[in-house]
Design a protein around this motif. Sequence first.
Motif, PDB file in Angstrom:
ATOM      1  N   PRO A 258       0.812  -1.222   0.000  1.00 23.81           N
ATOM      2  CA  PRO A 258       0.000   0.000   0.000  1.00 23.81           C
ATOM      3  C   PRO A 258       0.845   1.271   0.000  1.00 23.81           C
ATOM      4  O   PRO A 258       0.485   2.260  -0.629  1.00 23.81           O
ATOM      5  CB  PRO A 258      -0.822  -0.095   1.276  1.00 23.81           C
ATOM      6  CG  PRO A 258      -0.796  -1.523   1.669  1.00 23.81           C
ATOM      7  CD  PRO A 258       0.466  -2.101   1.101  1.00 23.81           C
ATOM      8  N   GLU A 259       1.979   1.270   0.663  1.00 21.00           N
ATOM      9  CA  GLU A 259       2.852   2.445   0.667  1.00 21.00           C
ATOM     10  C   GLU A 259       3.528   2.629  -0.680  1.00 21.00           C
ATOM     11  O   GLU A 259       3.829   3.737  -1.085  1.00 21.00           O
ATOM     12  CB  GLU A 259       3.917   2.328   1.765  1.00 21.00           C
ATOM     13  CG  GLU A 259       3.364   2.540   3.158  1.00 21.00           C
ATOM     14  CD  GLU A 259       2.728   3.914   3.322  1.00 21.00           C
ATOM     15  OE1 GLU A 259       3.334   4.918   2.923  1.00 21.00           O
ATOM     16  OE2 GLU A 259       1.608   3.982   3.841  1.00 21.00           O
ATOM     17  N   GLY A 260       3.758   1.574  -1.387  1.00 17.07           N
ATOM     18  CA  GLY A 260       4.373   1.661  -2.704  1.00 17.07           C
ATOM     19  C   GLY A 260       3.502   2.446  -3.670  1.00 17.07           C
ATOM     20  O   GLY A 260       3.991   3.220  -4.481  1.00 17.07           O
ATOM     21  N   ALA A 261       2.201   2.252  -3.580  1.00 18.51           N
ATOM     22  CA  ALA A 261       1.284   3.000  -4.435  1.00 18.51           C
ATOM     23  C   ALA A 261       1.369   4.494  -4.135  1.00 18.51           C
ATOM     24  O   ALA A 261       1.294   5.324  -5.036  1.00 18.51           O
ATOM     25  CB  ALA A 261      -0.141   2.497  -4.246  1.00 18.51           C
ATOM     26  N   THR A 262       1.534   4.843  -2.865  1.00 21.58           N
ATOM     27  CA  THR A 262       1.657   6.248  -2.489  1.00 21.58           C
ATOM     28  C   THR A 262       2.930   6.843  -3.064  1.00 21.58           C
ATOM     29  O   THR A 262       2.925   7.951  -3.586  1.00 21.58           O
ATOM     30  CB  THR A 262       1.651   6.386  -0.948  1.00 21.58           C
ATOM     31  OG1 THR A 262       0.430   5.824  -0.456  1.00 21.58           O
ATOM     32  CG2 THR A 262       1.762   7.813  -0.519  1.00 21.58           C
ATOM     33  N   ILE A 263       4.018   6.110  -2.983  1.00 21.78           N
ATOM     34  CA  ILE A 263       5.288   6.588  -3.528  1.00 21.78           C
ATOM     35  C   ILE A 263       5.177   6.759  -5.042  1.00 21.78           C
ATOM     36  O   ILE A 263       5.613   7.772  -5.594  1.00 21.78           O
ATOM     37  CB  ILE A 263       6.439   5.629  -3.144  1.00 21.78           C
ATOM     38  CG1 ILE A 263       6.691   5.691  -1.635  1.00 21.78           C
ATOM     39  CG2 ILE A 263       7.709   5.969  -3.913  1.00 21.78           C
ATOM     40  CD1 ILE A 263       7.612   4.601  -1.114  1.00 21.78           C
ATOM     41  N   ALA A 264       4.568   5.800  -5.704  1.00 20.62           N
ATOM     42  CA  ALA A 264       4.391   5.892  -7.149  1.00 20.62           C
ATOM     43  C   ALA A 264       3.513   7.090  -7.508  1.00 20.62           C
ATOM     44  O   ALA A 264       3.792   7.808  -8.469  1.00 20.62           O
ATOM     45  CB  ALA A 264       3.780   4.604  -7.701  1.00 20.62           C
ATOM     46  N   PHE A 265       2.457   7.312  -6.722  1.00 18.50           N
ATOM     47  CA  PHE A 265       1.581   8.459  -6.973  1.00 18.50           C
ATOM     48  C   PHE A 265       2.336   9.770  -6.793  1.00 18.50           C
ATOM     49  O   PHE A 265       2.208  10.675  -7.610  1.00 18.50           O
ATOM     50  CB  PHE A 265       0.372   8.410  -6.033  1.00 18.50           C
ATOM     51  CG  PHE A 265      -0.494   9.632  -6.137  1.00 18.50           C
ATOM     52  CD1 PHE A 265      -1.366   9.786  -7.194  1.00 18.50           C
ATOM     53  CD2 PHE A 265      -0.415  10.630  -5.176  1.00 18.50           C
ATOM     54  CE1 PHE A 265      -2.157  10.924  -7.305  1.00 18.50           C
ATOM     55  CE2 PHE A 265      -1.203  11.775  -5.285  1.00 18.50           C
ATOM     56  CZ  PHE A 265      -2.071  11.916  -6.353  1.00 18.50           C
TER      57      PHE A 265
END
Length: 110
Positions: free
Chosen positions: A44-51
């Motif tokens: 879930p944190e990876g999606a935030t970083i990608a965003f």
Amino acid sequence: MDDPRARLERERRETLKRLAYLSDDFDQVVAASYDSNADDEHDPEGATIAFERSQLGALADQAQRRLTEIDAALERVAAGTYGICERCHRPIASDRLQARPVARTCTECA
């Protein structure tokens, strides 16, 4: 209306500052992602970083396009064609240039 060259130069400096700020932020996000084990697809944190990377990249692209528009307007100032519509060759209203100093066309042609 103030001097178009001075206003465009001021906007150019502001845009360069914004671009530098966005580049620094982008570099920080990328560096932070190197230190994490985030998997963009499953964490879930990876999606935030990608965003965040995507958002900062889009804002930097927008600032770069703005810089290109400002440089083109400065070239028109130097050529003596600033404030003249590129389509109908009539003057661009000062209100339009005040609101959008990089305008290439008058309101009717836009």
